[in-house]
Design a protein around this motif. Structure first.
Motif, mmCIF file in Angstrom:
data_model
loop_
_atom_site.group_PDB
_atom_site.id
_atom_site.type_symbol
_atom_site.label_atom_id
_atom_site.label_comp_id
_atom_site.label_asym_id
_atom_site.label_seq_id
_atom_site.Cartn_x
_atom_site.Cartn_y
_atom_site.Cartn_z
ATOM 1 N N ALA A 1 35.810 39.401 40.623
ATOM 2 C CA ALA A 1 34.803 38.772 39.765
ATOM 3 C C ALA A 1 33.395 39.250 40.137
ATOM 4 O O ALA A 1 32.562 39.530 39.250
ATOM 5 C CB ALA A 1 34.899 37.250 39.894
ATOM 6 N N LEU A 2 33.111 39.366 41.437
ATOM 7 C CA LEU A 2 31.795 39.850 41.873
ATOM 8 C C LEU A 2 31.601 41.322 41.506
ATOM 9 O O LEU A 2 30.486 41.740 41.142
ATOM 10 C CB LEU A 2 31.654 39.665 43.386
ATOM 11 C CG LEU A 2 31.466 38.213 43.860
ATOM 12 C CD1 LEU A 2 31.684 38.106 45.360
ATOM 13 C CD2 LEU A 2 30.064 37.711 43.484
ATOM 14 N N ARG A 3 32.654 42.100 41.610
ATOM 15 C CA ARG A 3 32.543 43.517 41.233
ATOM 16 C C ARG A 3 32.170 43.647 39.756
ATOM 17 O O ARG A 3 31.269 44.420 39.389
ATOM 18 C CB ARG A 3 33.865 44.243 41.501
ATOM 19 C CG ARG A 3 33.874 45.690 41.016
ATOM 20 C CD ARG A 3 35.167 46.393 41.360
ATOM 21 N NE ARG A 3 36.316 45.889 40.651
ATOM 22 C CZ ARG A 3 36.642 46.247 39.398
ATOM 23 N NH1 ARG A 3 35.870 47.086 38.728
ATOM 24 N NH2 ARG A 3 37.728 45.761 38.833
ATOM 25 N N VAL A 4 32.861 42.895 38.906
ATOM 26 C CA VAL A 4 32.552 42.950 37.477
ATOM 27 C C VAL A 4 31.141 42.431 37.221
ATOM 28 O O VAL A 4 30.396 42.993 36.404
ATOM 29 C CB VAL A 4 33.593 42.149 36.667
ATOM 30 C CG1 VAL A 4 33.185 42.046 35.198
ATOM 31 C CG2 VAL A 4 34.970 42.806 36.794
ATOM 32 N N MET A 5 30.740 41.395 37.944
ATOM 33 C CA MET A 5 29.380 40.877 37.806
ATOM 34 C C MET A 5 28.363 41.965 38.161
ATOM 35 O O MET A 5 27.329 42.109 37.486
ATOM 36 C CB MET A 5 29.203 39.671 38.734
ATOM 37 C CG MET A 5 27.917 38.900 38.516
ATOM 38 S SD MET A 5 27.943 37.962 36.988
ATOM 39 C CE MET A 5 26.219 37.536 36.828
ATOM 40 N N GLY A 6 28.681 42.736 39.197
ATOM 41 C CA GLY A 6 27.784 43.827 39.578
ATOM 42 C C GLY A 6 27.696 44.906 38.513
ATOM 43 O O GLY A 6 26.635 45.506 38.303
#
Length: 956
Positions: free
Chosen positions: A803-808
């Protein structure tokens, strides 16, 4: 070698057979199906293949399917091995059935007379409503029996008339097919075309359509070959028009040509133009006409023996055939000698310790002899055969085969024999035969209690075959039951069958009615029903308020009993849907002591708990799933093996090893193919497709998703996973608009099902990536932000890191590196190697675009290393492209060291370090010795060692 020169128009086929057999000398096997109409020459070619193999020093194990024995559990497989085992010394017998092969020992008892001790003492009885014993222990045992036999020399399995084989034997061939490339065993089998196949058409189609099986279809002979055969049989050259007429009458079928020629010889018809009319009058029914004529010409004793042998089935013992014919032993021997002169039968003295066997030259001859009997005489002979075999102590299935041929209420004890045969088939893991015997048993006069017992076991057997049938039998049992506790147990079984076929609303109604009837809301049965009701609500696609459902379950008393573990499982899965991390301890409690996995009727609950633990990145999940696969092989059925492989594969996939995950998923898919359950097929297909997408195999992923839900939208229950897979495939293929529509549809369905956990359905991040690709940044950030919040609640590193990767990726430029750095930091501490590699790739790409080329190269080099470790060149190529753009050379990596081992390589290396041989390791982890050899070779290379002696030091 057989006289191949007489095999007209079969030279190309003989070349194929020779190549197929020669391949065995390389240590690898394959499967070859010889398909053709009756009489076309299939058996002749199989005989030729056997001769070719024996001339090369290859062992040949042969068998033939027969109409009468198609209900015998593992009947064809027993034929394959029995002669080999009977001729073996006691020492060889023990050697062949050593190790895991001992699981097949019950199929080959040293004594030949059946008795009740041949039944597995642990097998369930019809009266307790237990499910049919799983057949995978026998399949695994038979596989290792074959491996043990082929230690002496390669083995060719020759199975004639496979269309008449029993279904458990067909499942063994299906189990064997994907393993043939790793062992010196090949299969050649014959079968009729699709329209001629028996009831097991599905299994036969799976066999002949498997990628490991080559199909050779036999065409009829031409006119010239027909002429040659007539000349050979009659010793006279036929006229052209006569040969053409014979070809037309027989369709170029060698058997028909031979029988037609024999009729010409008997009736002294010369093959000339003047006798064309006789070709047509004799031709169409040549075999049956010739058989009737030969029978009429025999002595009465010989004809009676032929008819008795036909009723008993091909390969009947001569002494039993003589007894059935009413002949003394000496009369039987004389009649047998007379029969052999007719060319209809042969007497086989091999393969029997007690009496020679009567073999028919062709199945059509046997059936023609039996059909020549008047119907009343045929029924009377089958009745006498059942009594004779029962008195001789024959296996109950052999007696039951004749009971199936006679009207109900003919023999007073028929229902007892049929029940015993069903239990015997059950002990060998054959639900098909169990169902056949019990359906016939229902036609006998039965007491109410006996009828309920038979219907209950019918429901259990059909649970593995056709769920709608299972529900029908169980409904009848419920209606007949007059005892409250028994009726409620039956209702629970009925509800499970309905739930597994997608009829969750009716299942819930039945369970609710049963619960309201119970006096004690905290009894074992009541608690079990409550757990079934909860699981049905959660996975039905219309669960209502899951929080209220979970709260109700939590108010129930805690117990360590089976019902308590079932309640824990339902709580865990409900909390999993809601993204509540408290699901994990409940999942661990419900899996303790393997109570759920031990009982196939509730094995699907264990699968739900595995799903929770894998999604939570629980460190014990891999070992638990290894153990589950092992237990399913030793004790389980399709309903336990398929989910065990599926979720072990999912654990491998989410830890970053899609190739190894694919192998497990394909094993699960093979089991799902044979299952009557749809829920498992959806999960298996969705996660197998994900493993293929990670490897860049989009076309195969599309096929798998279609297999998972053919012609369906896939938006209810576990089918939503398939829809999510389709959305991801569209996105990875660059179809962002279609992917967005599909992903939003998944999201709407997830919301309707109260599913908020991104570890189960990361549809928000998928939607965000589609919106980002379509330049809709604001919307993308909203979806990505919501997923990060939910993932933080769930707390599993893989889900949060993703989820954090996609947010980035979708965030404004100033915030991208912040989210990606957090994603990398979290994933570095996790087991999710592939997800970490993707985060490093995205981080490196953004660092490069921001001008931080040195930092970018560091991240991208780490990404390349991880992609190599995970075995995904598809992603590795992307990382290398970015690396070159960042000013570095394309990275070529030769993985070294302990961290470079895949889970399977490390597991094999650890066993080898403890002193286990390759063969022992293969037996422990349920793979072939060749697979172990490959894993061990890879481990040596990566660890830089020369032998297993060096492994203990390297594995510390």
């Amino acid at each position: 070698m057989a006289n191949a020169k007489n095999l007209l128009e079969r030279t190309p086929q003989i070349e194929v057979l020779t190549t197929h057999v020669k391949r065995l000398t390389t240590g690898a096997g394959a499967a070859l199906a010889v398909e053709g109409m009756p009489g076309i020459g299939k058996s002749r070619l199989l005989s030729e293949a056997s001769s070719i193999a024996r001339a090369m020093g290859i062992q040949v194990l042969s068998a033939r399917g027969t109409e009468l024995e198609r209900e015998f559990a593992y009947g064809l497989v027993r034929q394959l091995f029995e002669t080999h085992l009977v001729s073996a010394t006691p020492e060889q017998h023990d050697k062949f059935l050593s190790g895991p092969a001992a699981q097949a020992r019950e199929l080959f008892p040293l004594g030949t007379q059946w008795n009740s001790s041949h039944l597995d003492p642990g097998s369930p009885s019809p009266s307790n409503g237990a499910e049919v014993r799983g057949d995978f222990p026998l399949l695994n045992g038979l596989f290792w029996l074959l491996v043990n036999v082929c230690q002496d020399s390669p083995v060719l399995l020759v199975a004639d008339d496979l269309h008449w084989a029993d279904e458990p034997s067909l499942r063994f061939f299906l189990y064997l097919l994907p393993r043939l490339a790793d062992i010196p065993v090949s299969i050649i089998f014959s079968l009729r075309p699709e329209g001629e196949k028996a009831a097991a058409a599905k299994l036969l189609t799976l066999l002949s359509s498997d990628s490991a099986c080559h199909v050779m279809r036999l065409l009829p002979l031409g006119v010239e070959s027909t002429r040659q055969l007539i000349h050979e049989f009659l010793g006279v050259e036929p006229d052209d028009s006569f040969a053409e007429a014979c070809h037309k009458a027989t369709g170029g079928n060698p058997l028909w040509i031979r029988e037609l020629s024999d009729a010409f010889a008997t009736e002294k018809v010369s093959p000339t133009i003047g006798n064309l009319s006789k070709v047509e009058s004799i031709g169409p029914q040549a075999v049956r006409k010739r058989v009737k004529l030969r029978l009429a010409q025999l002595e009465p004793a010989s004809a009676a023996l032929a008819q008795a042998a036909a009723v008993l089935g091909d390969g009947a013992e001569l002494n039993k055939a003589a007894a059935l014919a009413g002949l003394a032993a000496a009369e039987g021997s004389a009649a047998a000698s007379d029969l052999t002169r007719t060319s209809m039968v042969s007497i086989d003295v091999a393969g029997s310790e007690h009496s020679p066997r009567v073999r028919f030259v062709h199945p059509l001859v046997r059936s023609a002899i039996e059909e020549a009997l008047e119907s009343t005489d045929r029924l009377a002979m089958h009745e006498r055969a059942a009594i004779l075999l029962d008195e001789a102590g024959a296996e109950p299935e052999r007696v039951a085969a004749h009971l199936l041929k006679i009207p109900p209420a003919t023999i007073n004890t028929a229902h007892i024999t049929l029940r015993t045969a069903a239990e015997f088939a059950m002990s060998r893991g054959s639900p098909e035969a169990t169902r056949t015997y019990l359906l016939r048993c229902l036609e006998e006069p039965l007491s109410r209690t006996d009828r309920i017992d038979v219907l209950t076991l019918l429901g259990a057997a059909s649970h593995l075959l056709e769920l709608s049938d299972a529900a029908g039998y169980l409904r009848k049992a419920v209606d007949l039951s007059e005892h409250e506790e028994e009726r409620h147990h039956l209702a629970a079984m009925l509800a499970v069958s309905l739930h597994l076929q997608g009829e969750s609303e009716e299942a819930l109604r039945i369970i609710s009615d049963a619960i309201s009837d119970l006096d004690s809301p905290t009894s074992e049965l009541s608690l079990e029903l409550e757990s079934f009701a909860a699981m049905s609500r959660i996975t039905s696609g219309n669960p209502g308020d899951i929080a209220e459902c979970v709260s109700r379950l939590q108010d129930l008393p805690e117990t360590d009993s089976r019902s308590g573990k079932m309640i824990d499982c339902a709580i865990a899965f409900g909390q999993f849907y809601m993204s509540d991390p408290e699901a994990v301890p409940h999942a661990m409690r419900c899996l303790s002591e393997d109570v759920l996995l031990s009982e196939p009727a509730v094995a699907h609950l264990a699968a739900a708990a595995w799903h929770v633990l894998v999604a939570a990145d629980h460190p014990q999940a891999p070992a638990m799933l290894d153990a589950a696969v092992g237990k399913a092989h030793r004790f389980g059925s399709i309903t336990t093996l398929a989910p065990a492989y599926c979720f072990r594969g999912l654990s491998l996939l989410w830890r970053g090893f899609p190739q190894e995950a694919e192998r497990d998923m394909r094993e699960a898919a093979r089991a799902d193919e044979l299952s009557a359950h749809s829920l498992g097929r959806a999960a298996t297909g969705a996660y197998l497709a994900e493993a293929l997408i990670e490897q860049g195999n989009f076309r195969e992923a599309e096929k798998v998703l279609e297999w998972a839900i053919p012609n369906g939208t896939g938006i209810r229950g576990m089918e939503i996973l398939v829809s999510a897979g389709r959305a991801r495939l569209l996105r990875e293929s660059g179809s962002y608009g279609e992917a967005l529509t599909q992903s939003l549809t998944v999201g709407a369905s997830a919301d309707a099902q109260c599913c908020r956990n991104p570890a189960l359905l990361p549809w928000r991040s998928d939607t965000a990536l589609c919106l980002h690709a379509l330049s809709r940044a604001g919307e993308a950030i909203e979806y990505a932000t919501e997923e990060v919040e939910l993932a933080r609640v769930w707390g599993a590193p893989r889900a949060l890191g993703r989820a954090l990767r996609v947010m980035g990726v979708v965030s404004p430029r100033s915030q991208r590196l912040h989210f990606l750095e957090e994603a990398v930091a979290i994933l570095r501490e996790s087991s999710a190697q592939l997800e970490l590699a993707k985060a490093l790739l995205d981080q490196g790409s953004i660092l490069r675009s921001e001008g931080y080329r040195k930092d970018a190269r560091n991240s991208l080099q780490d990404a390349c290393t991880l992609f190599e470790r995970c075995g995904v060149s598809f992603w590795g190529d992307r990382a290398n492209t970015e690396l070159v753009a960042a000013g570095a050379r394309r990275r070529r990596i030769a993985m070294k060291g302990l961290e470079s081992l895949t889970p399977s390589e490390r597991r094999v290396a650890e066993f080898a370090a403890k002193g286990y041989s390759n063969r022992e390791i293969a037996q422990r982890i349920f793979v072939t010795p060749k697979t172990v050899e490959v894993h061990l070779s890879n481990a040596y290379r990566k660890l830089g060692v020369a032998s297993r002696r060096d492994l203990p030091e390297e594995l510390r």
